[in-house]
Design an enzyme around this catalytic site. Structure first.
Site, PDB file in Angstrom:
ATOM      1  N   ARG A 184     -35.078  -9.354   5.269  1.00 53.58           N
ATOM      2  CA  ARG A 184     -35.971  -9.766   6.346  1.00 53.58           C
ATOM      3  C   ARG A 184     -35.519 -11.127   6.841  1.00 53.58           C
ATOM      4  O   ARG A 184     -35.833 -12.159   6.256  1.00 53.58           O
ATOM      5  CB  ARG A 184     -37.420  -9.807   5.846  1.00 53.58           C
ATOM      6  CG  ARG A 184     -38.464  -9.858   6.945  1.00 53.58           C
ATOM      7  CD  ARG A 184     -39.851  -9.854   6.348  1.00 53.58           C
ATOM      8  NE  ARG A 184     -40.133  -8.615   5.637  1.00 53.58           N
ATOM      9  CZ  ARG A 184     -40.595  -7.506   6.211  1.00 53.58           C
ATOM     10  NH1 ARG A 184     -40.817  -7.488   7.516  1.00 53.58           N
ATOM     11  NH2 ARG A 184     -40.830  -6.432   5.500  1.00 53.58           N
ATOM     12  N   SER A 210     -35.764   2.805  13.154  1.00 56.78           N
ATOM     13  CA  SER A 210     -37.042   3.282  13.668  1.00 56.78           C
ATOM     14  C   SER A 210     -36.799   3.820  15.071  1.00 56.78           C
ATOM     15  O   SER A 210     -36.352   3.089  15.953  1.00 56.78           O
ATOM     16  CB  SER A 210     -38.068   2.144  13.701  1.00 56.78           C
ATOM     17  OG  SER A 210     -39.350   2.624  14.023  1.00 56.78           O
ATOM     18  N   ARG A 259     -29.160  -4.331   7.030  1.00 63.01           N
ATOM     19  CA  ARG A 259     -29.753  -3.445   6.028  1.00 63.01           C
ATOM     20  C   ARG A 259     -28.763  -2.356   5.603  1.00 63.01           C
ATOM     21  O   ARG A 259     -28.797  -1.893   4.462  1.00 63.01           O
ATOM     22  CB  ARG A 259     -31.050  -2.836   6.557  1.00 63.01           C
ATOM     23  CG  ARG A 259     -32.139  -3.888   6.714  1.00 63.01           C
ATOM     24  CD  ARG A 259     -33.515  -3.303   6.864  1.00 63.01           C
ATOM     25  NE  ARG A 259     -34.523  -4.360   6.846  1.00 63.01           N
ATOM     26  CZ  ARG A 259     -35.822  -4.168   6.650  1.00 63.01           C
ATOM     27  NH1 ARG A 259     -36.278  -2.942   6.446  1.00 63.01           N
ATOM     28  NH2 ARG A 259     -36.666  -5.183   6.650  1.00 63.01           N
ATOM     29  N   ARG A 269     -36.065 -12.825  15.241  1.00 65.79           N
ATOM     30  CA  ARG A 269     -37.491 -12.597  15.002  1.00 65.79           C
ATOM     31  C   ARG A 269     -38.064 -13.711  14.140  1.00 65.79           C
ATOM     32  O   ARG A 269     -37.451 -14.135  13.160  1.00 65.79           O
ATOM     33  CB  ARG A 269     -37.722 -11.245  14.331  1.00 65.79           C
ATOM     34  CG  ARG A 269     -37.255 -10.083  15.193  1.00 65.79           C
ATOM     35  CD  ARG A 269     -37.537  -8.738  14.584  1.00 65.79           C
ATOM     36  NE  ARG A 269     -36.962  -7.659  15.398  1.00 65.79           N
ATOM     37  CZ  ARG A 269     -36.995  -6.375  15.085  1.00 65.79           C
ATOM     38  NH1 ARG A 269     -37.567  -5.995  13.954  1.00 65.79           N
ATOM     39  NH2 ARG A 269     -36.452  -5.481  15.891  1.00 65.79           N
ATOM     40  N   GLU A 311     -36.841   0.954   5.114  1.00 74.79           N
ATOM     41  CA  GLU A 311     -36.551   1.283   6.511  1.00 74.79           C
ATOM     42  C   GLU A 311     -35.218   0.691   6.962  1.00 74.79           C
ATOM     43  O   GLU A 311     -34.924  -0.472   6.703  1.00 74.79           O
ATOM     44  CB  GLU A 311     -37.660   0.751   7.416  1.00 74.79           C
ATOM     45  CG  GLU A 311     -37.411   1.004   8.897  1.00 74.79           C
ATOM     46  CD  GLU A 311     -38.200   0.071   9.805  1.00 74.79           C
ATOM     47  OE1 GLU A 311     -37.778  -0.119  10.960  1.00 74.79           O
ATOM     48  OE2 GLU A 311     -39.218  -0.480   9.335  1.00 74.79           O
TER      49      GLU A 311
END
Length: 427
Positions: A277, A352, A391, A262, A349
Site C-alpha cells: 500500500r 479491479s 503487487r 494516492r 487484490e
C-alpha cells in the site's frame, strides 16, 4: 452521475439501490432540490415573458403618444430587470445545489450483484492455478527483498517518508519488466491502444471519473491546482469527455503504464510494512468506452485480459464478484482479481475491473450517435487494472522464492531481463 429524470420517475428504485450499498435514502431530498430548481426557473421564465411583453407594450404606447402609460411600463420593466438579477442568482444556486447532491450519489448496482456489507460478503467467481508446491518456508516480499539487498525502505523514508520504496538492481529491472510485459500483452494480444498521457489533471477530469468532489482527501494536489492521478483511468476515460462518438467506432480500448499517486487516507495501520500500500506505484490501466448494448460483455472480456497476465506468469489467483457494500463509488458491477501471496498465506487484490454504465459518461458529457439515429446517448465506460505492477512484483517474489532466498524469473519475463534468470543476493 445519475439522471434526475430517472430519479423522479423511480424514487423507490433509487432508495432501494442505496440501501443495498448501506447508504441513506436520497430520493426525496434530490426531488426536493429539483423542485426548487424548477420553481426558480419557472419564475425566471415568467419574468422574462412579462418583460418582453411590457417592452412591446411600451412601443405601442409610444406610437399612440401615451407617455403616461409608456413611463409606467418602463418603470415595470426596470423593476423586473432588478428582480431578475436576484432570480438568476437563485437559479445558479439551485442548479449548483442539485448538481452537487447528484455528484455525491453512488452508482446503481446491477441486479445480479450480491448484496452485502463488506469484503466478507464477496463471492468467488472462479479460481485458477495452484499454490506453489515447494516445501521450504514462505516469506513476505519485504523479507525477501531486504535479504537480497535490492529493496530499501529506510532510504525511501529518508527521501519521502513512509509508504515509499527504493528498488535497485535486478528488482528494479524486474518491476520494469513486469510493466513492459503487461503493456506489450494488452496492445499486442488484446487489442488495446497504448496511450502516454499527463500525470496531472484539472478538476474537471477528476470530476468526470468520480474522484471529485467526494474523494478529494484520497488525492494529492499541486500548488497550482492540478491533481496527481490516482490511476490512469482518469486520463484514459476523459480522452472522450465532451465529445460525440460514432457508435460504429465503439468500443474504444485504451491502456497506459503510468505511476499512480494516492494519499491512502483512512488506511492508517494497514499494510504498513512493505510495498503493498504505497503513495506512489506503477499500474497498467485498461479502459473501454462502449455503447449500452456492449458494456456487460466488455466487462467479462476486460476481466479475462487482466487474468491472462497472471496466467502467463503462472500465478495462482481467484476472481471475486464484489458485493454491493464493497464496490467502488462509480461501479455498477466489479470483479476483483486476488493473487495468492504465500508470505501472507492469503489472497490479495491485484486488479479491479468495473463496468460503470453511463455514470461517468454523464459526468463527462461524453456521448455517441447510433447509425440512423438522431438522439445522442451517453457512452458506457469500463476500467480495470491490467495489473498493479508493484503487487505483481510482490506476487512473483513470494511465489518464485527458492529455498536459498533467490527468486526465479518467470519464463514470460525472461525476454525483458537481459539474460538474467534468477535474482540472487547482492555481492
Amino acid at each position: 452521475m445519475l439522471d434526475i429524470k430517472w430519479i423522479r420517475d423511480n424514487p423507490e428504485a433509487l432508495d432501494a439501490a442505496l440501501a443495498k450499498r448501506s447508504a441513506e435514502p436520497m430520493a426525496a431530498t434530490l426531488i426536493g432540490l429539483d423542485d426548487r430548481r424548477r420553481s426558480v426557473i419557472q419564475t425566471l421564465q415568467d419574468m422574462q415573458s412579462r418583460r418582453n411583453a411590457a417592452s412591446k407594450e411600451i412601443g405601442a404606447a409610444m406610437a399612440q403618444k401615451n407617455a403616461e402609460l409608456a413611463d409606467k411600463l418602463k418603470a415595470e420593466v426596470a423593476t423586473i430587470k432588478d428582480t431578475m438579477s436576484e432570480a438568476e442568482r437563485e437559479e445558479r444556486e439551485a442548479v449548483a445545489a442539485l448538481e452537487d447532491a447528484l455528484s455525491r450519489i453512488p452508482n446503481i448496482p446491477f441486479d445480479d450483484v450480491p448484496v452485502g456489507k463488506d469484503e466478507h460478503d464477496n463471492v468467488v467467481k472462479r479460481t485458477v492455478g495452484q499454490k506453489p508446491g515447494w516445501n521450504h518456508a514462505a516469506k513476505e516480499h519485504f523479507e525477501i527483498g531486504e535479504a537480497l539487498g535490492y529493496m530499501d525502505f529506510e532510504r525511501a523514508a529518508k527521501l519521502s517518508g513512509s509508504r515509499f520504496t527504493v528498488l535497485t538492481g535486478p528488482l528494479a529491472r524486474l518491476e520494469r519488466a513486469l510493466g513492459q510485459f503487461m503493456i506489450d500483452m494488452h496492445t499486442g494480444e488484446h487489442g488495446y491502444t497504448e496511450v502516454s498521457s499527463p500525470l496531472m489533471v484539472r478538476d474537471e477530469a477528476m470530476f468526470g471519473t468520480g474522484q471529485l468532489p467526494k474523494f478529494a482527501e484520497d488525492l494529492f494536489k499541486t500548488t497550482d491546482g492540478r491533481w496527481l492521478i490516482p490511476t490512469a483511468e482518469v486520463t484514459l476515460t476523459n480522452l472522450v469527455s465532451a465529445e460525440v462518438l460514432e457508435q460504429e467506432k465503439l468500443p474504444l480500448r485504451f491502456t497506459a503504464l503510468t505511476p499512480s499517486f494516492r494519499s491512502e487516507a483512512g488506511s492508517a495501520g494497514r499494510d504498513t510494512r512493505g510495498m503493498l500500500r504505497q503513495h506512489q506505484f506503477w499500474k497498467c490501466e485498461l479502459v473501454s468506452i462502449t455503447d449500452a448494448e456492449s458494456a456487460v460483455a466488455e466487462h467479462e472480456r476486460m476481466t479475462e485480459c487482466a487474468e491472462n497476465v497472471l496466467k502467463r506468469l503462472g500465478l495462482h489467483f481467484r476472481t471475486m464478484t464484489l458485493c454491493t457494500g464493497d464496490m467502488g463509488f462509480g461501479a455498477r458491477k466489479t470483479y476483483d482479481i486476488e493473487v495468492w501471496l504465500p508470505g501472507q498465506d492469503t489472497f490479495r487484490e491485484i486488479s479491479s475491473c468495473s463496468v460503470c454504465g453511463d455514470f461517468q459518461g454523464r459526468r463527462m458529457n461524453a456521448r455517441y450517435r447510433g447509425k440512423d439515429e438522431k438522439a445522442l446517448k451517453f457512452v458506457h465506460t469500463l476500467n480495470g487494472s491490467g495489473t498493479a505492477v508493484g503487487r505483481c512484483l510482490i506476487a512473483v517474489m513470494e511465489n518464485y522464492l527458492n529455498e536459498d532466498g533467490s527468486v526465479t524469473i518467470p519464463d514470460a519475463l525472461l525476454p525483458y531481463m537481459g539474460g538474467l534468470t534468477k535474482i540472487e543476493r547482492a555481492a
